[in-house]
Structure formats: C-alpha cells, structure tokens
Design a protein around this motif. Structure first.
Motif, mmCIF file in Angstrom:
data_model
loop_
_atom_site.group_PDB
_atom_site.id
_atom_site.type_symbol
_atom_site.label_atom_id
_atom_site.label_comp_id
_atom_site.label_asym_id
_atom_site.label_seq_id
_atom_site.Cartn_x
_atom_site.Cartn_y
_atom_site.Cartn_z
ATOM 1 N N ALA A 207 -37.817 -38.331 56.995
ATOM 2 C CA ALA A 207 -37.895 -39.635 57.651
ATOM 3 C C ALA A 207 -37.472 -40.753 56.703
ATOM 4 N N MET A 267 -35.769 -39.784 68.815
ATOM 5 C CA MET A 267 -34.727 -39.179 67.992
ATOM 6 C C MET A 267 -33.352 -39.154 68.662
ATOM 7 N N ARG A 315 -40.627 -43.361 63.192
ATOM 8 C CA ARG A 315 -40.520 -42.000 62.683
ATOM 9 C C ARG A 315 -41.354 -41.817 61.419
ATOM 10 N N GLU A 411 -38.754 -37.299 73.068
ATOM 11 C CA GLU A 411 -37.952 -37.347 71.845
ATOM 12 C C GLU A 411 -36.579 -36.747 72.046
#
Length: 411
Positions: A207, A267, A315, A411
């Motif tokens: 991340a 994401m 994230r 996600e």
C-alpha cells in the motif's frame, strides 16, 4: 463556533505550509537564474524539503511527543516563519537549501499535531470529517497559494514569495495562540515499537509502495512544470501562474470524484485511474508543442493526479488498521519520498538524459509501474478472500461469507 474557528486557524496554517512546499514549481527558473545554478540543482530544493519531512519530521515528532500541543505547534509555526524568512534572505544556494530543509522539519511535525488537535475539537463520531477539513487547506494551496506565489515571484521576485508565505504563516500562528485552548496536552499512546510491527505486513508495504510509485510520475512533471510549460509549450511566465491555478481546480475536482469512486470500487478504480493518468502523460509528450491542448491537459493531469489519492489513503488505513495514525504519517512520508525522487529524476533527465520534454514519457512509465503494483495488490486480496471462502465450513455462519463476497465485489 469556537471549535470551528480553531479548525479554520489550523486550515490557514496548513494552507501556508503547503503553499511553501508547492510554490517552488512556479518560481524554479527564477531561483536558478538569480542564484546562478542549473534548473536541476534548483529542483533539488524540493528534495531537501521532502527529505526533511520524511526523516526529520517523524524523528522530531517522537522527540516532542510528551510536549503540550499548543506551545509545541506555536513553536513549530515560528520555525516555519523563520525558515521562510531565511529562504527569502538566502544569499547563496547552499543557504537556501538549508533553510528549506529546516522549514520542512517544522512543517511535518506541525501536520501530525494539527490532526490530533482538529480531532479533539470534533463531536463524538465526527472526528474523521473534522480532520478531513484540513485537506481543504492543501487543496486551497494548490488552487490559490501556488499560483498567487508564482504571480508574486514573477512580478516582485522569488524572494517576495517566501516573505508572503512567512506573513501568512505568522497570521496563522497568531490565530493559534488566540484560539487553540491550553487544554491541548500530549496524550499517552501505545508503544511506537508495537505500532511499527504492523509495517512488517506485505499488504501494508504494498500500500505504501503504491503511494510512492503512483505519485512519483506526476510529481516529476509538476516539479518541472514551469520549464516544461515555458521552454516546450511556449507559455510566458505569467501564464504559468494561471495554468497552476487550472491544475489546482482540476486537483480539487479530482479529489472529490476519486473519493466517490474509491467508496464504490477501491482497487479497480485506482488501477484504472493510474492507467488513464499514464496515458495522459504519454499524450502530453506527443502534443506538448500545442499550447491549447497542453492547457487542457494541465487541468486533466490535476484531476487525474489527485483522484487516486483518496483511494491510496484508504488502502493504507485498511491494511494498517492496527496502527492507523502511524500509517497516515508513513503514507505522507511515502508521498514526500516520491517528491524527492521526482526532483532528482527530473534533474537527471534534463542534464544527463534525453532532455526536458522526455519527462512526460518517463513519468508515464513510472505511473504504469504504480498501476501494476496496484494490480498485484488487488490480486493478493482476491486470492486471500478466495482462500478464506474455501476454508469456511458449510456449518459456519454464512453471514460472514456473504459480507466478505460483498466487500470483494466492491473492490
């Protein structure tokens, strides 16, 4: 109303500090000419500021952890005021370099304490939204601070830009002394060593790497925006200030849109936005000789560049839930590390590489790497969830499984 005024005073301070960091992009050529150094050397002033925030900031934060917050942030703001005045009076490049480094030390630790103070003024359950208001000071620095500082530098000299920032920060200091209550004491927390253990997790490391790689490309362009826009696209110095304003407007819009997208598909939206940003940077390499297209692309770059930041922050907080406060600080350091690398890389491209215009193409390649790392992190998430689903027995509570599937779809 009193608590709102406290937050407003902190926003002014954040605005002043952030303007001092980003205004270099607009006055870089003037600094280089006046001090007799190359543009790549002047670009290293950004590296000095970033390094101070990456290394010195966290160290100073630890050393001052037990200090009462109000006198601490007042002292830090005084350091920033004096640092900007020293920058304005710097007779040589090395003195200016040291002045920017010293200023960054006060800036980094101030941000960390400002977040805590802002949260302490909020009603129960409103801490996150109150702290998020501090980000408006950063957006305002992009929209108003950097262009105004560039305008001052172009018309009165770059030294007056730092004087103006010092005055603005001094006003913030006076408001802090007046409005922030003395009850802002340091609070005992968990061991720093214990919190640092969370950064041994691969997901947390990924991340933070995404934050660094995903921002390094655009930061390389932003730091050298002034020479790119004047030498390649043919804009005058006065128009550069307006274009920085356009960039800031795009950044503000992108920040809100990126947050909306991240709430719905964290994401996938991050990967998609990074790929679109890479394409936009590559396109600028092709069309940078056109003033009209370049002007439009400046807005698009601002919007795309800041659209990925909310997702990156989310994230980091998600993967480092055991140490969210420290995660925010480290994530900020990753951004500054990207800025330091970008300043160095841009200088190398100009002085020893293929030349100024190629910054666009190299930045696109770096951004693609950031998208690739994001894709790898997303695949890890999906594999982990798939493994969890297969390991769940048929007799287990299915509600947990259904929630997990739902989160994976988001996600």
């Amino acid at each position: 109303m009193g608590k709102k005024l406290i937050v407003l005073s902190l926003i002014l301070c954040v605005f002043s500090n952030t303007t001092g960091e980003f205004v270099i992009a607009g006055i870089l050529p003037d600094i280089a000419t006046n001090l007799g150094v190359s543009i790549p050397a002047a670009g290293l002033l950004v590296s000095a500021y970033a390094i101070g925030m990456i290394i010195g900031g966290p160290l100073l934060t630890v050393l001052t952890a037990r200090f009462a917050r109000k006198p601490l942030i007042a002292l830090l703001l005084l350091v920033v005021v004096l640092g900007n005045l020293a920058s304005a009076l710097a007779p040589t490049y090395p003195v200016l370099f040291v002045a920017r480094l010293a200023t960054s030390l006060g800036t980094s630790t101030f941000f960390a304490n400002a977040v805590v103070i802002a949260a302490s003024t909020a009603a129960p359950g409103k801490q996150a939204s109150t702290v998020s208001q501090l980000a408006f000071g950063m957006n305002l620095a992009m929209i108003l601070g950097a262009p105004l500082g560039t305008f001052i530098g172009n018309n009165f000299g770059w030294r007056f830009t730092f004087v103006a920032i010092a005055i603005c920060c001094a006003c913030g200091l006076l408001l802090v002394l007046w409005l922030v209550p003395r009850s802002q004491h340091a609070t005992a927390g968990t061991s720093a060593i214990a919190e640092l253990r969370v950064f041994g997790k691969p997901d947390v490391q990924l991340a933070i790497a995404i934050t660094a790689l995903g921002n390094a490309g655009l930061l390389t362009v932003f730091i050298y925006f002034a020479p790119l826009l004047t030498n390649i696209s043919g804009f005058t110095a006065d128009i550069v200030a307006i274009l920085l304003l356009v960039y800031g407007v795009g950044a503000t819009i992108g920040n809100f849109v990126g947050g909306w997208l991240s709430d719905r598909a964290l994401m996938p939206s991050q990967i998609g936005l990074l790929l679109i940003l890479a394409a936009a940077l590559a396109l600028l390499w092709v069309v940078s000789a056109s003033m009209i297209i370049t002007a439009a692309m400046v807005f698009i770059l601002g919007a795309l560049g800041f659209s990925v930041i909310p997702g990156m922050q989310t994230r980091v907080l998600t993967t480092a839930s055991a140490a969210p406060t420290l995660a925010i600080a480290v994530n900020a350091s990753a951004y500054q590390l990207a800025a330091a690398f970008a300043a160095w890389l841009g200088g190398q491209i100009i002085s020893s590489g293929p030349g100024l215009r190629s910054i666009y193409l190299v930045s696109a390649a770096i951004t693609i790497v950031g998208a690739a790392v994001s894709g790898y992190a997303w695949l890890r998430d999906r594999r982990a969830i798939s493994t969890e689903l297969h390991s769940t027995s048929p007799q287990a509570d299915t509600s947990l499984t259904l929630n997990t599937v739902k989160n994976n779809q988001c996600e």
